[in-house]
Design a protein around this motif. Sequence first.
Motif, PDB file in Angstrom:
ATOM      1  N   PRO A 180      40.128  48.746 -56.963  1.00  0.00           N
ATOM      2  CA  PRO A 180      40.410  49.364 -58.236  1.00  0.00           C
ATOM      3  C   PRO A 180      41.428  48.944 -59.243  1.00  0.00           C
ATOM      4  O   PRO A 180      42.525  48.032 -58.680  1.00  0.00           O
ATOM      5  CB  PRO A 180      41.119  50.857 -57.552  1.00  0.00           C
ATOM      6  N   ALA A 181      41.282  49.295 -60.258  1.00  0.00           N
ATOM      7  CA  ALA A 181      42.492  48.700 -61.162  1.00  0.00           C
ATOM      8  C   ALA A 181      43.525  49.454 -61.097  1.00  0.00           C
ATOM      9  O   ALA A 181      43.504  50.565 -61.790  1.00  0.00           O
ATOM     10  CB  ALA A 181      41.645  48.476 -62.899  1.00  0.00           C
ATOM     11  N   THR A 182      44.503  48.870 -60.481  1.00  0.00           N
ATOM     12  CA  THR A 182      45.852  49.688 -60.456  1.00  0.00           C
ATOM     13  C   THR A 182      46.977  49.031 -60.178  1.00  0.00           C
ATOM     14  O   THR A 182      46.788  47.579 -59.650  1.00  0.00           O
ATOM     15  CB  THR A 182      45.698  50.767 -59.358  1.00  0.00           C
ATOM     16  N   THR A 183      48.116  49.464 -60.824  1.00  0.00           N
ATOM     17  CA  THR A 183      49.322  48.363 -60.515  1.00  0.00           C
ATOM     18  C   THR A 183      50.128  48.903 -59.264  1.00  0.00           C
ATOM     19  O   THR A 183      51.297  48.407 -58.999  1.00  0.00           O
ATOM     20  CB  THR A 183      50.339  48.562 -61.753  1.00  0.00           C
ATOM     21  N   GLU A 184      49.887  49.808 -58.586  1.00  0.00           N
ATOM     22  CA  GLU A 184      50.419  50.275 -57.317  1.00  0.00           C
ATOM     23  C   GLU A 184      49.990  49.404 -56.307  1.00  0.00           C
ATOM     24  O   GLU A 184      48.856  49.330 -55.652  1.00  0.00           O
ATOM     25  CB  GLU A 184      49.928  51.837 -57.011  1.00  0.00           C
ATOM     26  N   ASN A 189      47.758  47.415 -50.426  1.00  0.00           N
ATOM     27  CA  ASN A 189      48.230  47.485 -48.952  1.00  0.00           C
ATOM     28  C   ASN A 189      47.485  48.385 -48.113  1.00  0.00           C
ATOM     29  O   ASN A 189      47.125  48.027 -46.767  1.00  0.00           O
ATOM     30  CB  ASN A 189      49.799  47.836 -48.871  1.00  0.00           C
ATOM     31  N   ALA A 190      47.234  49.557 -48.494  1.00  0.00           N
ATOM     32  CA  ALA A 190      46.464  50.437 -47.681  1.00  0.00           C
ATOM     33  C   ALA A 190      44.797  50.080 -47.532  1.00  0.00           C
ATOM     34  O   ALA A 190      44.509  50.095 -46.390  1.00  0.00           O
ATOM     35  CB  ALA A 190      46.372  51.657 -48.204  1.00  0.00           C
ATOM     36  N   ILE A 191      44.335  49.176 -48.466  1.00  0.00           N
ATOM     37  CA  ILE A 191      43.095  48.867 -48.483  1.00  0.00           C
ATOM     38  C   ILE A 191      42.996  47.850 -47.440  1.00  0.00           C
ATOM     39  O   ILE A 191      42.241  47.906 -46.496  1.00  0.00           O
ATOM     40  CB  ILE A 191      42.327  48.315 -49.883  1.00  0.00           C
ATOM     41  N   LEU A 195      41.049  47.236 -43.703  1.00  0.00           N
ATOM     42  CA  LEU A 195      39.986  46.082 -43.370  1.00  0.00           C
ATOM     43  C   LEU A 195      40.492  45.555 -41.943  1.00  0.00           C
ATOM     44  O   LEU A 195      39.589  45.310 -41.343  1.00  0.00           O
ATOM     45  CB  LEU A 195      40.056  45.156 -44.385  1.00  0.00           C
ATOM     46  N   LYS A 196      41.874  45.267 -41.811  1.00  0.00           N
ATOM     47  CA  LYS A 196      42.257  44.670 -40.624  1.00  0.00           C
ATOM     48  C   LYS A 196      41.888  45.657 -39.231  1.00  0.00           C
ATOM     49  O   LYS A 196      41.572  45.181 -38.475  1.00  0.00           O
ATOM     50  CB  LYS A 196      43.802  44.469 -40.791  1.00  0.00           C
ATOM     51  N   ASP A 197      42.199  46.753 -39.651  1.00  0.00           N
ATOM     52  CA  ASP A 197      42.171  47.631 -38.552  1.00  0.00           C
ATOM     53  C   ASP A 197      40.684  47.893 -38.195  1.00  0.00           C
ATOM     54  O   ASP A 197      40.295  48.432 -36.940  1.00  0.00           O
ATOM     55  CB  ASP A 197      42.700  49.081 -38.889  1.00  0.00           C
ATOM     56  N   ASN A 198      39.899  47.837 -38.915  1.00  0.00           N
ATOM     57  CA  ASN A 198      38.556  48.170 -38.887  1.00  0.00           C
ATOM     58  C   ASN A 198      37.250  47.340 -38.609  1.00  0.00           C
ATOM     59  O   ASN A 198      36.393  47.295 -38.058  1.00  0.00           O
ATOM     60  CB  ASN A 198      37.697  49.511 -39.801  1.00  0.00           C
ATOM     61  N   LEU A 199      37.667  45.990 -39.361  1.00  0.00           N
ATOM     62  CA  LEU A 199      36.526  45.140 -39.596  1.00  0.00           C
ATOM     63  C   LEU A 199      36.854  43.784 -38.999  1.00  0.00           C
ATOM     64  O   LEU A 199      36.115  43.333 -38.169  1.00  0.00           O
ATOM     65  CB  LEU A 199      36.265  44.997 -40.880  1.00  0.00           C
ATOM     66  N   LEU A 200      38.133  43.130 -39.139  1.00  0.00           N
ATOM     67  CA  LEU A 200      38.548  42.064 -38.700  1.00  0.00           C
ATOM     68  C   LEU A 200      38.829  42.079 -37.083  1.00  0.00           C
ATOM     69  O   LEU A 200      39.269  42.972 -36.534  1.00  0.00           O
ATOM     70  CB  LEU A 200      39.833  41.766 -39.373  1.00  0.00           C
ATOM     71  N   ILE A 201      38.317  41.110 -36.293  1.00  0.00           N
ATOM     72  CA  ILE A 201      38.630  40.739 -35.002  1.00  0.00           C
ATOM     73  C   ILE A 201      39.774  39.975 -34.680  1.00  0.00           C
ATOM     74  O   ILE A 201      39.955  39.174 -35.288  1.00  0.00           O
ATOM     75  CB  ILE A 201      37.505  40.252 -34.296  1.00  0.00           C
TER      76      ILE A 201
END
Length: 201
Positions: A180-184, A189-191, A195-201
């Motif tokens: 998303p286009a955001t400056t936050e 970090n949340a995205i 990804l790390k928790d659910n997809l990456l091994i």
Amino acid sequence: MAQDYPYMMSNNKIGPILQKTMTAAKPLKFTHDFLKKLGFTSTNDRAIIPLLKKLHFLNDDGSPTEYYNRLKDKNDLPYVLGERMRDLYSDLFTINTDIHNASDDEIKGAIGRVTGQDETQVSRFFATLKALLAIAKFGEAPQKIEKKKEEAVKTDIETPKQKKEEHKPSFHYNIQIHLPATTEVSVYNAIFKSLKDNLLI
């Protein structure tokens, strides 16, 4: 049974009859009429039929067997005759495995002991046996030996087929993430944490 050894009175016809069967068309049944068509009209010539049956060139009904087919080959004829003689005269070959090369007296003696027949009958058996021996050859036919040699050579030059390597299937996934286009910074970090928790091994 041994005492039923076949015999012919006209043993000099055995060779010519076999020669004729080699060139003549194979009959449905080998009968007296067929024999006449081959040019053998004497009643004494008819004894060739029970002789061929005893040698298993003919079935009991006179129809040709698979061995009869080999009589059609001039090179194979003496060898198939030798094979069938070993079967018909198996008792004699039991006494002497080389009986076909034995002396006349030895052969007659063996026939007499096996059959128990008188001298006259033994002489008849012997005369037909000798006529057959004059045509037959014992051992393996040359074409069979040659075929075995060819098969052996073929086996030597053939290379074993190599097994195809088996590959396990591999899968590749391309995941596209539209940020998303955001400056936050906390949003990114949340995205990435997700990804790390659910997809990456």
